[in-house]
Design a protein around this motif. Structure first.
Motif, PDB file in Angstrom:
ATOM      1  N   LEU A  75      -9.884  -2.574  -1.158  1.00  0.00           N
ATOM      2  CA  LEU A  75      -8.892  -1.833  -1.930  1.00  0.00           C
ATOM      3  C   LEU A  75      -7.955  -2.806  -2.639  1.00  0.00           C
ATOM      4  CD1 LEU A  75      -7.464   0.833  -2.729  1.00  0.00           C
ATOM      5  CD2 LEU A  75      -6.156   0.618  -0.599  1.00  0.00           C
ATOM      6  N   GLY A  76      -7.916  -2.706  -3.977  1.00  0.00           N
ATOM      7  CA  GLY A  76      -7.072  -3.609  -4.747  1.00  0.00           C
ATOM      8  C   GLY A  76      -6.106  -2.924  -5.693  1.00  0.00           C
ATOM      9  N   TRP A  77      -6.254  -1.598  -5.875  1.00  0.00           N
ATOM     10  CA  TRP A  77      -5.396  -0.885  -6.826  1.00  0.00           C
ATOM     11  C   TRP A  77      -5.250   0.549  -6.357  1.00  0.00           C
ATOM     12  CZ3 TRP A  77      -2.393  -2.812 -10.497  1.00  0.00           C
ATOM     13  CH2 TRP A  77      -1.901  -1.981 -11.507  1.00  0.00           C
ATOM     14  N   ILE A  78      -4.035   1.087  -6.474  1.00  0.00           N
ATOM     15  CA  ILE A  78      -3.737   2.454  -6.050  1.00  0.00           C
ATOM     16  C   ILE A  78      -3.035   3.175  -7.192  1.00  0.00           C
ATOM     17  CG2 ILE A  78      -2.432   3.888  -4.423  1.00  0.00           C
ATOM     18  CD1 ILE A  78      -2.649   1.584  -2.384  1.00  0.00           C
ATOM     19  N   GLY A  95      -0.926  -2.672  -7.610  1.00  0.00           N
ATOM     20  CA  GLY A  95      -2.040  -3.438  -7.090  1.00  0.00           C
ATOM     21  C   GLY A  95      -1.628  -4.561  -6.171  1.00  0.00           C
ATOM     22  N   VAL A  96      -2.651  -5.141  -5.571  1.00  0.00           N
ATOM     23  CA  VAL A  96      -2.432  -6.300  -4.718  1.00  0.00           C
ATOM     24  C   VAL A  96      -1.985  -7.460  -5.600  1.00  0.00           C
ATOM     25  CG1 VAL A  96      -4.840  -7.096  -4.803  1.00  0.00           C
ATOM     26  CG2 VAL A  96      -3.427  -7.674  -2.845  1.00  0.00           C
ATOM     27  N   MET A 103      -6.146 -15.678  -6.345  1.00  0.00           N
ATOM     28  CA  MET A 103      -6.702 -15.077  -5.129  1.00  0.00           C
ATOM     29  C   MET A 103      -5.763 -13.959  -4.670  1.00  0.00           C
ATOM     30  SD  MET A 103      -9.487 -16.713  -4.664  1.00  0.00           S
ATOM     31  CE  MET A 103      -9.943 -16.076  -3.067  1.00  0.00           C
ATOM     32  N   PRO A 104      -6.319 -12.810  -4.237  1.00  0.00           N
ATOM     33  CA  PRO A 104      -5.456 -11.722  -3.780  1.00  0.00           C
ATOM     34  C   PRO A 104      -4.667 -12.114  -2.534  1.00  0.00           C
ATOM     35  CG  PRO A 104      -7.786 -11.178  -3.450  1.00  0.00           C
ATOM     36  CD  PRO A 104      -7.733 -12.487  -4.138  1.00  0.00           C
ATOM     37  N   GLY A 132       0.818  -1.202   0.000  1.00  0.00           N
ATOM     38  CA  GLY A 132       0.000   0.000   0.000  1.00  0.00           C
ATOM     39  C   GLY A 132       0.853   1.253   0.000  1.00  0.00           C
ATOM     40  N   VAL A 133       0.299   2.331   0.540  1.00  0.00           N
ATOM     41  CA  VAL A 133       0.999   3.605   0.621  1.00  0.00           C
ATOM     42  C   VAL A 133       0.763   4.183   2.020  1.00  0.00           C
ATOM     43  CG1 VAL A 133      -0.916   4.851  -0.474  1.00  0.00           C
ATOM     44  CG2 VAL A 133       1.330   5.856  -0.480  1.00  0.00           C
ATOM     45  N   ASP A 134       1.863   4.497   2.703  1.00  0.00           N
ATOM     46  CA  ASP A 134       1.800   4.931   4.100  1.00  0.00           C
ATOM     47  C   ASP A 134       0.959   3.929   4.902  1.00  0.00           C
ATOM     48  OD1 ASP A 134       3.498   7.038   3.601  1.00  0.00           O
ATOM     49  OD2 ASP A 134       1.916   8.525   3.427  1.00  0.00           O
ATOM     50  N   ARG A 135      -0.101   4.391   5.551  1.00  0.00           N
ATOM     51  CA  ARG A 135      -0.934   3.483   6.369  1.00  0.00           C
ATOM     52  C   ARG A 135      -2.127   2.917   5.599  1.00  0.00           C
ATOM     53  NH1 ARG A 135      -2.804   6.086  11.471  1.00  0.00           N
ATOM     54  NH2 ARG A 135      -3.322   7.768  10.058  1.00  0.00           N
ATOM     55  N   VAL A 136      -2.226   3.248   4.334  1.00  0.00           N
ATOM     56  CA  VAL A 136      -3.291   2.717   3.467  1.00  0.00           C
ATOM     57  C   VAL A 136      -2.825   1.362   2.954  1.00  0.00           C
ATOM     58  CG1 VAL A 136      -4.543   3.055   1.306  1.00  0.00           C
ATOM     59  CG2 VAL A 136      -4.085   5.012   2.797  1.00  0.00           C
ATOM     60  N   LEU A 137      -3.563   0.309   3.304  1.00  0.00           N
ATOM     61  CA  LEU A 137      -3.158  -1.053   2.951  1.00  0.00           C
ATOM     62  C   LEU A 137      -4.153  -1.696   1.999  1.00  0.00           C
ATOM     63  CD1 LEU A 137      -2.226  -2.369   6.511  1.00  0.00           C
ATOM     64  CD2 LEU A 137      -0.697  -1.383   4.791  1.00  0.00           C
ATOM     65  N   PHE A 138      -3.630  -2.484   1.067  1.00  0.00           N
ATOM     66  CA  PHE A 138      -4.518  -3.283   0.230  1.00  0.00           C
ATOM     67  C   PHE A 138      -5.372  -4.164   1.130  1.00  0.00           C
ATOM     68  CE2 PHE A 138      -1.118  -2.641  -3.029  1.00  0.00           C
ATOM     69  CZ  PHE A 138      -1.902  -1.892  -3.888  1.00  0.00           C
ATOM     70  N   GLY A 139      -6.633  -4.319   0.751  1.00  0.00           N
ATOM     71  CA  GLY A 139      -7.555  -5.131   1.529  1.00  0.00           C
ATOM     72  C   GLY A 139      -8.454  -4.314   2.436  1.00  0.00           C
ATOM     73  N   MET A 140      -8.127  -3.037   2.633  1.00  0.00           N
ATOM     74  CA  MET A 140      -9.002  -2.195   3.462  1.00  0.00           C
ATOM     75  C   MET A 140     -10.319  -1.971   2.719  1.00  0.00           C
ATOM     76  SD  MET A 140      -6.273   0.638   4.901  1.00  0.00           S
ATOM     77  CE  MET A 140      -7.145   1.190   6.362  1.00  0.00           C
ATOM     78  N   ASN A 141     -11.391  -1.813   3.474  1.00  0.00           N
ATOM     79  CA  ASN A 141     -12.670  -1.502   2.821  1.00  0.00           C
ATOM     80  C   ASN A 141     -12.857   0.021   2.815  1.00  0.00           C
ATOM     81  OD1 ASN A 141     -13.918  -0.663   5.302  1.00  0.00           O
ATOM     82  ND2 ASN A 141     -14.407  -2.790   5.772  1.00  0.00           N
ATOM     83  N   GLU A 142     -13.904   0.462   2.143  1.00  0.00           N
ATOM     84  CA  GLU A 142     -14.131   1.896   1.983  1.00  0.00           C
ATOM     85  C   GLU A 142     -14.318   2.601   3.321  1.00  0.00           C
ATOM     86  OE1 GLU A 142     -17.044   4.948  -0.476  1.00  0.00           O
ATOM     87  OE2 GLU A 142     -16.899   2.857  -1.115  1.00  0.00           O
TER      88      GLU A 142
END
Length: 146
Positions: free
Chosen positions: A60-63, A130-131, A138-139, A8-18
């Motif tokens: 979250l799967g793509w940034i 992306g993840v 599977m992610p 992810g980026v900083d504290r934003v991690l793949f797999g987080m929900n909205e």
């Protein structure tokens, strides 16, 4: 802002929900729903687009990062020459990149680590990542403590 491929980026991690993302960053400036149902959370001040994917349990799967103060592998990718950056990342990621030429924009993709660099007029304009996925498609979500 630190970019961590596959995480992810900083504290934003793949797999987080909205809801988790809004709790962390506040409400997005704009939400765009794509043709395939993705919800793109656009954060203007951060120059960040977070893609919530309904096919991945609405996580979250793509940034997409357009923030020129961001760093990737400990370097400033925005100020480097394209050839130098691509050579550096090929060594760091231990893989070659693929090139797609779209006329005004070229895309350089490191497929194993799911990192894409977009250049327009020979200038880096976007770092997208992306993840990663396992062999069963599977992610591979990072741990929440990443």
């Amino acid at each position: 802002m630190q970019i961590y491929p596959a995480i992810g980026v900083d504290r934003v991690l793949f797999g987080m929900n909205e809801q988790e993302l809004v709790a962390l960053l506040g409400p997005p400036d704009k939400v765009v729903t794509s043709d395939n149902g993705n919800r793109d959370l656009c954060y203007y001040a951060l120059k960040l687009i977070l893609k919530i994917e309904p096919n991945n349990e609405s996580r979250l799967g793509w940034i997409s990062v357009r923030n020129r103060s961001s760093r990737l592998t400990g370097i400033d990718p925005w100020s480097m020459k394209r050839e130098q950056l691509l050579s550096h990342l090929s060594l760091k990621f231990s893989e070659a990149y693929e090139v797609d030429d779209y006329g005004e924009m070229e895309s350089y993709t490191f497929g194993e680590i799911w990192v894409e660099l977009q250049f327009e007029l020979d200038e880096l304009t976007s770092i997208n990542f992306g993840v990663p996925y396992d062999p069963n498609d599977m992610p591979i979500w990072p741990s929440k403590s990443a």
